[in-house]
Write an enzyme that holds these catalytic residues in place. Structure first.
Site, PDB file in Angstrom:
ATOM      1  N   CYS A  96       0.806  -1.221   0.000  1.00  0.00           N
ATOM      2  CA  CYS A  96       0.000   0.000   0.000  1.00  0.00           C
ATOM      3  C   CYS A  96       0.847   1.284   0.000  1.00  0.00           C
ATOM      4  O   CYS A  96       0.323   2.365  -0.288  1.00  0.00           O
ATOM      5  CB  CYS A  96      -0.949   0.003   1.189  1.00  0.00           C
ATOM      6  SG  CYS A  96      -2.050  -1.429   1.235  1.00  0.00           S
ATOM      7  N   HIS A 136      -3.242   7.150   2.125  1.00  0.00           N
ATOM      8  CA  HIS A 136      -3.663   5.844   1.639  1.00  0.00           C
ATOM      9  C   HIS A 136      -5.054   5.566   2.173  1.00  0.00           C
ATOM     10  O   HIS A 136      -5.327   5.741   3.355  1.00  0.00           O
ATOM     11  CB  HIS A 136      -2.666   4.777   2.117  1.00  0.00           C
ATOM     12  CG  HIS A 136      -3.162   3.380   1.968  1.00  0.00           C
ATOM     13  ND1 HIS A 136      -3.715   2.909   0.799  1.00  0.00           N
ATOM     14  CD2 HIS A 136      -3.205   2.335   2.849  1.00  0.00           C
ATOM     15  CE1 HIS A 136      -4.074   1.644   0.970  1.00  0.00           C
ATOM     16  NE2 HIS A 136      -3.778   1.282   2.198  1.00  0.00           N
ATOM     17  N   ASN A 192     -10.205  -0.146  -0.149  1.00  0.00           N
ATOM     18  CA  ASN A 192      -8.743  -0.077  -0.101  1.00  0.00           C
ATOM     19  C   ASN A 192      -8.202  -0.676  -1.397  1.00  0.00           C
ATOM     20  O   ASN A 192      -8.280  -1.879  -1.608  1.00  0.00           O
ATOM     21  CB  ASN A 192      -8.236  -0.853   1.118  1.00  0.00           C
ATOM     22  CG  ASN A 192      -6.717  -0.816   1.261  1.00  0.00           C
ATOM     23  OD1 ASN A 192      -6.001  -0.435   0.341  1.00  0.00           O
ATOM     24  ND2 ASN A 192      -6.230  -1.234   2.423  1.00  0.00           N
TER      25      ASN A 192
END
Length: 325
Positions: A119, A252, A282
């Site tokens: 990520c 993020h 996500n």
């Protein structure tokens, strides 16, 4: 004369198939897994995500985002000196997804490679591209974050399968005589690798281990909040700026609670945090460039504003990029 890099254009892409929480809950119920819109929203802030079709690869999503970014920058693929793709879900073990993107864009010759920092991947890739432009090794770079996380989810585990989605985001960086990217800061600590991982690999034509995502949510949350504040402040210090100089925080998009906690620590008002996790879930390395492109295209982000990009992911990796858009 010092050389710098600045963002010339942004782009993003989401696969057409959109699943609301209710849609996903209905599919999971057929497998004996119980969840609900209320349960997901309360814990994560996620209301929907997009999943790629079975015949669509990471490189396909990346190319769509890349073309948008190139168009926004007023450039052709043949103008590129560098292509970097941040992904944890490549089309193949090798070659890199970046080389496939290069071919699908109809160009060849410039270096093309992948960065794997989960990520945090886009922050890592942007840092590498900025360094290469500053050194004179490239003048115009395409940096993409692209993921098909739906391929590595355990749909019997409601604590993880409701979190992730597929998508891609991209930026074109160009050499400039005035700073665009002001400071970068990246880190890793392999001691924490087990709290977020996919513990499987290919050997002898077989998958060994468990090839689906495993996560200790509480441990990830605890680590994430601390390191995100720390890395943001490090980038601010490198640039000689204060948290009050941040016009937009683009974190993020993992969990609304992590994002809100980080914003409070940095004293960034909630209306100055770009949030797309509610609609995208996500998307790992794609989440920051996706959110960036959304805010650029809807007019929130304007030239001359200071943007703080920050990410944290499996590895454990984390980092930030402070830039003047």
């Amino acid at each position: 004369m010092n050389m710098y890099s600045r963002i010339l254009g942004t782009g993003s892409y989401l696969p057409p198939r959109r699943l609301s929480n209710a849609d996903l809950a209905a599919e999971l119920a057929l497998k004996g897994v119980e969840t609900s819109d209320e349960w997901i929203v309360e814990r994560t802030g996620i209301r929907a995500r997009h999943f790629a079709a079975p015949d669509v690869g990471c490189s396909d999503l990346a190319v769509h985002a890349a073309r948008q970014a190139l168009q926004a920058a007023g450039l052709q693929a043949s103008d590129l000196d560098l292509i970097i793709v941040a992904t944890s879900t490549p089309d193949m073990v090798f070659p890199s997804t970046a080389t496939m993107v290069q071919h699908k864009l109809g160009t060849a010759g410039c270096p093309a490679f992948d960065v794997q920092a989960v990520c945090s991947g886009f922050v890592y890739a942007l840092t590498v591209a900025d360094a290469m432009i500053r050194s004179g090794a490239a003048r115009q770079a395409l940096v993409i974050g692209a993921e098909v996380f739906s391929r590595i989810l355990d749909f019997s585990d409601r604590t993880t399968c409701v979190l992730f989605g597929d998508g891609a985001g991209a930026v074109v960086l160009g050499a400039a005589d005035q700073p665009g990217i002001l400071a970068t800061d990246i880190h890793a600590d392999g001691r924490h690798r087990d709290i977020l991982c996919v513990p499987g690999h290919v050997s002898g034509g077989q998958v060994l281990g468990d090839p689906v995502l495993k996560m200790d949510g509480q441990a990830v949350f605890k680590l994430a909040v601390g390191v995100l504040e720390e890395t943001a402040r490090t980038s601010l210090a490198k640039a000689g700026l204060q948290d009050t100089d941040i016009d937009w925080l683009i974190p993020h998009q993992a969990n609304i609670r992590i994002m809100q906690s980080t914003a409070r620590k940095l004293k960034v008002p909630a209306d100055k945090v770009v949030v797309t996790v509610d609609q995208h879930g996500n998307t790992s390395a794609a989440s920051i460039p996706l959110a960036l492109d959304v805010a650029v295209r809807d007019g929130r982000i304007r030239r001359g504003q200071h943007l703080m990009l920050e990410g944290v992911g499996g590895g454990f990796t984390w980092g930030s990029v402070l830039l003047k858009y």
